[in-house]
Design a protein around this motif. Structure first.
Motif, PDB file in Angstrom:
ATOM      1  N   LEU A  73       0.803  -1.232   0.000  1.00 54.11           N
ATOM      2  CA  LEU A  73       0.000   0.000   0.000  1.00 54.11           C
ATOM      3  C   LEU A  73       0.832   1.277   0.000  1.00 54.11           C
ATOM      4  O   LEU A  73       0.625   2.166   0.813  1.00 54.11           O
ATOM      5  CB  LEU A  73      -0.964   0.040   1.206  1.00 54.11           C
ATOM      6  N   VAL A  74       1.767   1.372  -0.945  1.00 55.00           N
ATOM      7  CA  VAL A  74       2.453   2.662  -1.103  1.00 55.00           C
ATOM      8  C   VAL A  74       1.462   3.640  -1.734  1.00 55.00           C
ATOM      9  O   VAL A  74       0.418   3.235  -2.252  1.00 55.00           O
ATOM     10  CB  VAL A  74       3.703   2.536  -2.011  1.00 55.00           C
ATOM     11  N   PHE A  75       1.772   4.933  -1.655  1.00 54.64           N
ATOM     12  CA  PHE A  75       0.912   5.910  -2.334  1.00 54.64           C
ATOM     13  C   PHE A  75       1.300   5.903  -3.813  1.00 54.64           C
ATOM     14  O   PHE A  75       2.375   6.403  -4.171  1.00 54.64           O
ATOM     15  CB  PHE A  75       1.097   7.301  -1.739  1.00 54.64           C
ATOM     16  N   PRO A  76       0.445   5.349  -4.677  1.00 56.21           N
ATOM     17  CA  PRO A  76       0.879   5.129  -6.062  1.00 56.21           C
ATOM     18  C   PRO A  76       1.089   6.417  -6.848  1.00 56.21           C
ATOM     19  O   PRO A  76       1.923   6.463  -7.739  1.00 56.21           O
ATOM     20  CB  PRO A  76      -0.269   4.309  -6.667  1.00 56.21           C
ATOM     21  N   GLY A  77       0.348   7.468  -6.497  1.00 56.29           N
ATOM     22  CA  GLY A  77       0.428   8.694  -7.288  1.00 56.29           C
ATOM     23  C   GLY A  77       1.370   9.729  -6.691  1.00 56.29           C
ATOM     24  O   GLY A  77       1.388  10.877  -7.121  1.00 56.29           O
ATOM     25  N   MET A  78       2.125   9.343  -5.669  1.00 54.67           N
ATOM     26  CA  MET A  78       3.051  10.275  -5.043  1.00 54.67           C
ATOM     27  C   MET A  78       4.477   9.763  -5.248  1.00 54.67           C
ATOM     28  O   MET A  78       4.701   8.568  -5.319  1.00 54.67           O
ATOM     29  CB  MET A  78       2.725  10.427  -3.553  1.00 54.67           C
ATOM     30  N   GLU A 110       7.888  11.859  -1.531  1.00 54.11           N
ATOM     31  CA  GLU A 110       6.622  12.263  -0.906  1.00 54.11           C
ATOM     32  C   GLU A 110       6.038  11.146  -0.049  1.00 54.11           C
ATOM     33  O   GLU A 110       5.470  11.396   1.015  1.00 54.11           O
ATOM     34  CB  GLU A 110       5.613  12.667  -1.982  1.00 54.11           C
ATOM     35  N   ARG A 151       7.854  11.397   3.095  1.00 49.89           N
ATOM     36  CA  ARG A 151       7.414  12.575   3.842  1.00 49.89           C
ATOM     37  C   ARG A 151       6.056  12.302   4.501  1.00 49.89           C
ATOM     38  O   ARG A 151       5.810  12.712   5.626  1.00 49.89           O
ATOM     39  CB  ARG A 151       7.316  13.764   2.893  1.00 49.89           C
ATOM     40  N   ALA A 152       5.184  11.601   3.763  1.00 52.23           N
ATOM     41  CA  ALA A 152       3.879  11.246   4.330  1.00 52.23           C
ATOM     42  C   ALA A 152       4.062  10.349   5.546  1.00 52.23           C
ATOM     43  O   ALA A 152       3.323  10.450   6.523  1.00 52.23           O
ATOM     44  CB  ALA A 152       3.004  10.569   3.278  1.00 52.23           C
ATOM     45  N   GLY A 153       5.095   9.479   5.501  1.00 51.79           N
ATOM     46  CA  GLY A 153       5.358   8.609   6.640  1.00 51.79           C
ATOM     47  C   GLY A 153       5.693   9.402   7.890  1.00 51.79           C
ATOM     48  O   GLY A 153       5.437   8.973   9.014  1.00 51.79           O
ATOM     49  N   TYR A 171       4.312  12.148   8.689  1.00 50.26           N
ATOM     50  CA  TYR A 171       3.231  13.132   8.764  1.00 50.26           C
ATOM     51  C   TYR A 171       3.055  13.753  10.149  1.00 50.26           C
ATOM     52  O   TYR A 171       2.810  14.939  10.284  1.00 50.26           O
ATOM     53  CB  TYR A 171       1.914  12.475   8.325  1.00 50.26           C
ATOM     54  N   GLY A 216       3.686   4.139  -7.624  1.00 47.53           N
ATOM     55  CA  GLY A 216       3.018   3.088  -8.393  1.00 47.53           C
ATOM     56  C   GLY A 216       3.877   2.501  -9.489  1.00 47.53           C
ATOM     57  O   GLY A 216       3.552   1.445 -10.024  1.00 47.53           O
ATOM     58  N   ARG A 246       8.790   4.006   4.747  1.00 46.38           N
ATOM     59  CA  ARG A 246       7.725   4.943   5.107  1.00 46.38           C
ATOM     60  C   ARG A 246       7.291   4.724   6.558  1.00 46.38           C
ATOM     61  O   ARG A 246       7.107   5.673   7.321  1.00 46.38           O
ATOM     62  CB  ARG A 246       6.532   4.753   4.165  1.00 46.38           C
TER      63      ARG A 246
END
Lengths: 291, 295, 240
Positions: free
Chosen positions: C89-94, C98, C101-103, C105, C136, C150
């Motif tokens: 479940l990585v952020f596919p569109g980031m 990023e 960085r989200a990790g 948060y 992705g 992450r």
């Protein structure tokens, strides 16, 4: 003929700019919450009505009117979020959508109770006539509309790509479970996304009624339908798609109106939506999603 | 019974057909925003057949139902494989197309010295078959409710049968139903066609009750109302939609207590109800409990 | 050693179906604890319940002495638990950066976050080359590394890992387990769910077997013959 085509394109892009703003707000809510907010337009309408009421009572100036529209729309949006979306967070998307329709009914009747006439004048942005550029005419409002839409898109871009809030919004759109796993407080993101979407809607609504010089309760349904249509044309949940969808809708409407008249204009827009859904349900400009 | 009460009761009956139509699709797991289009198709075609071609109402009603189910079938063909909100949007687009086509539809004939027939946005006047035969309001009320009763009985029989179980299985988990060998798409098409016929019957009755119809009658508001009726009343039994219509048209509008702010009351009621009972008053649990108690 | 995570009689259900029927186990501070069991035994459900994505119907989950059962995921992250989820479940569109960085948060130390990202790139070398690529577009192994990195960005005291070797080539699986051992050496407590019992038993200090929503065995890697563990981890004892 060519002159008309170009003129129609100009008019279409102007209308499209407003549609794009509406669609961005709609898309933000859909992308983040995966819910359709039918009360999106009615909240904007109520915001414009609140401003109109103040104008009728106190004759306030343009900037005050704009601020009032913004504040009232965001307030109405918050009411919708609390009543229709917060309670259904982990439950049925259908229930949330029908609830947002129910609140639409409320907001519309509320507006007509406060200001019972079918139509109210709204102070125009610019009193002079249209500007002419050679054989073409362009209303000053159209320029304002364009400028504001571009500015709003840039501001949104900055917000989404340069702030911590933007990071959380994009994360939730991209992969909601992972967003929760990295510690993003989802309900709080929802509330703020609603506020941003409502604010964008208010800007669009204010520009629309100010260019039309009037406000009617129909603005609610109109904004919801146009916003939704543009969002669907651009692909559900894609923000660049919403802008393209809005402009495309404006262009399609302007040209089909010129060729076939206003009824066929609406027919064309709905037909396109239907055909797109049937043939390409992921929208025109979406990138395939992974994961 | 005074005419006002008769009118309210007749309206409850009429709109129950539309609510049942939305309900039928809801229990099959599809939310249609477009049932009002088939209601409109029924109203227009039924009206034309009696007012212009002088056919008797029962024949007109049958033809209208066929036409309604045919239209629903044709709309369902490319859209029923879409999921959830996509289907809802597609049906909304189809219904709005239908409404605009009604606006463009002109088909007038001289009947007895006056122009009769659909006249675009001006509407369609003179659907007087029932009125000309001297049917009293009470008689028409009995007709509407008689037909509604038949529809309800069919629904109740259907829900107790294998067909009903299949329908709910599809509604709850289409993938599971598919893996059990149910041909989900075909089934849903059949459901859509039946729902179209139901809505069209309501439309025919609506047109002959009002004697005047216009494209605006069949706008999105009507469609979303019918969805709301089914959802307030409950998805557990076919009496659910009827209850929903009664709450709105009977209690809120009919009682005239909320005159002037009925929508504020109705809207608030629906929103709050959905928080506490997301599948309506008569949801599956309540219906199960009632059945266990009374049978 | 003391228990960092203490799970007691946890029941989690999907509708009427109970996926966890009263699970109790402990993860000691500083250990690598492994949970083995066949598909559908409830391993992922336990991970999701611990991370707050699923809400247990009953029972208690204590982390460092505080009750966290039923708390919101963001509150659990704040306490120091991070989950590397099944299927990554990585952020596919980031972009990869990023994603990292989200990790982080919940952290406010901006400069330190950027330095931390650089350290992640040093540790997970393949990610550095892909820093500006979208999540992705990465390969399965790279996505797994990204998902681990992450999770580490929140500086967790307890790292939950759900099937980190799933669908990866043997060479990459070795690499992932090398990383797990390394992270543990650096002081992170690890609670690992695995299908690959052979690899898991090599790194674990302690393991549990879970079958049909219940813990059926608990012991040190040497306490049960490996082929017996593997048999039960894949097939469950009921079907043996």
């Amino acid at each position: 003929m060519l002159v008309d085509l170009i003129q129609n394109t100009l008019d279409g892009l102007t209308a499209g700019a407003a549609y794009a703003l509406l669609a961005i707000g709609f898309t933000l809510i859909f992308g983040v919450l995966r819910r359709i907010n039918l009360s999106y337009g009615p909240a904007i309408m109520l915001g414009c009505y609140a401003a109109t009421w103040f104008h009728v009572q106190f004759q306030v100036g343009l900037l005050v009117l704009a601020a009032l529209t913004l504040a009232a729309t965001v307030l109405a949006g918050a009411y919708v979020e609390r009543l229709c979306f917060a309670p259904h967070r982990d439950r049925s998307a259908i229930a949330a959508m029908v609830a947002s329709f129910a609140i639409w009914m409320q907001l519309e009747e509320l507006a007509t109770l406060v200001l019972p006439n079918h139509l109210y004048a709204f102070p125009a942005l610019y009193e002079g006539g249209p500007l002419s550029l050679g054989p073409f005419t362009l209303r000053a409002e159209a320029l304002v509309m364009f400028a504001v839409t571009v500015l709003a898109c840039l501001a949104l871009q900055r917000l989404l790509y340069r702030s911590r809030f933007g990071l959380s919004v994009r994360a939730v759109i991209d992969q909601p479970v992972a967003a929760r796993l990295v510690g993003i407080n989802l309900p709080w993101v929802f509330v703020r996304v609603f506020a941003v979407a409502s604010a964008l809607g208010a800007v669009a609504g204010y520009l629309i009624v100010a260019s039309a010089g009037q406000v009617t309760p129909m603005l609610g349904m109109w904004s919801t339908l146009k916003g939704m249509l543009a969002m669907m044309l651009g692909g559900l949940g894609s923000l660049p798609g919403a802008i393209v969808g809005g402009l495309a809708l404006g262009l399609i409407e302007a040209h089909s109106q010129w060729f076939f008249g206003p009824q066929v204009r609406d027919l064309t827009a709905y037909f396109l939506l239907f055909a797109l859904l049937a043939l390409r349900p992921s929208g025109l400009w979406t990138t395939p999603r992974h994961g | 019974m005074d005419d006002y009460v008769t009118g309210v009761l007749t309206n409850i009956g009429l709109f129950s057909f539309l609510a049942l139509s939305a309900y039928l699709l809801l229990i099959a797991g599809e939310m249609s925003f477009g049932q009002q289009a088939f209601f409109g198709v029924g109203a227009y075609s039924g009206g034309i057949l009696t007012a212009i071609y002088g056919l008797p109402l029962p024949v007109a009603a049958l033809v209208a139902m066929l036409l309604g189910s045919l239209c629903a079938f044709l709309v369902g063909l490319p859209t029923l494989r879409l999921r959830g909100l996509y289907f809802a949007m597609a049906t909304l687009a189809a219904a709005e197309m239908a409404r605009i086509l009604f606006e463009l539809f002109r088909f007038q004939r001289q009947i007895g010295g006056e122009l009769v027939g659909p006249d675009g946005t001006q509407g369609f006047r003179g659907i007087r078959w029932v009125f000309e035969r001297g049917v009293e309001p009470a008689g028409y009320l009995a007709l509407v409710w008689g037909l509604l009763l038949i529809a309800l009985v069919v629904f109740l029989l259907m829900e107790r049968s294998r067909l009903g179980a299949t329908l709910r299985a599809i509604g709850e988990d289409p993938d599971l139903a598919r893996s059990c060998g149910i041909s989900v798409e075909r089934f849903k098409l059949g459901v859509a066609a039946a729902a179209g016929a139901l809505a069209a019957l309501g439309g025919v009755l609506f047109a002959h009750h009002n004697t005047y119809i216009e494209p605006r009658n069949f706008d999105i508001m009507l469609g979303v109302h019918s969805l709301a009726y089914a959802l307030i009343g409950g998805l557990g039994t076919a009496f659910g939609p009827l209850l929903g219509v009664m709450v709105d048209l009977g209690v809120l509008e009919g009682s005239r207590v909320f005159q002037g702010y009925r929508m504020i009351a109705f809207g608030g009621l629906v929103a709050i109800l959905l928080i506490f009972r997301p599948r309506g008053l008569l949801d599956e649990k309540v219906v199960h409990w009632l059945r266990a108690r009374f049978s | 050693m003391s228990a960092l995570l203490e799970v007691k009689d946890v029941v989690t259900a999907y509708g009427k179906i109970e996926a966890l029927k009263g699970v109790s186990l402990e993860v000691q501070q500083g250990s690598i604890t492994c949970l083995l069991g066949p598909n559908g035994a409830g391993k992922t459900t336990l991970m999701m319940s611990t991370a707050g994505i699923l809400r247990p119907r009953s029972g208690s989950i204590q982390f460092a002495g505080a009750e966290i059962a039923g708390a919101a995921p963001h509150a659990i992250v704040a306490r120091g638990i991070a989950l590397v989820p099944e299927n990554r479940l990585v952020f596919p569109g980031m972009t990869v950066t990023e994603n990292l960085r989200a990790g982080a948060y919940q952290r406010a130390d901006k400069a330190e976050i950027e330095a931390h990202i650089e350290r992640m790139f040093a540790r997970f070398a393949p990610l550095k080359a892909r820093a500006t690529q979208l999540g992705g577009t990465l390969s399965g192994g790279e996505q797994q590394m990204l998902s681990v990195a992450r999770a580490l960005m929140s500086r967790p005291r307890l790292l939950l890992m759900d099937e980190p070797s799933l669908g990866l080539a043997p060479l990459i699986v070795d690499e992932i387990f090398r990383i797990i051992a390394e992270l543990n050496k650096d002081g992170t407590t690890i609670f690992l769910v695995e299908q690959n019992a052979h690899m898991a038993l090599k790194v674990a200090n302690h393991f549990y077997l879970i079958e049909q929503g219940k813990v059926t065995f608990s012991g040190d890697p040497g306490s049960l013959a490996e082929d017996e563990v593997i048999r039960r981890a894949y097939l469950g004892s009921a079907r043996a």
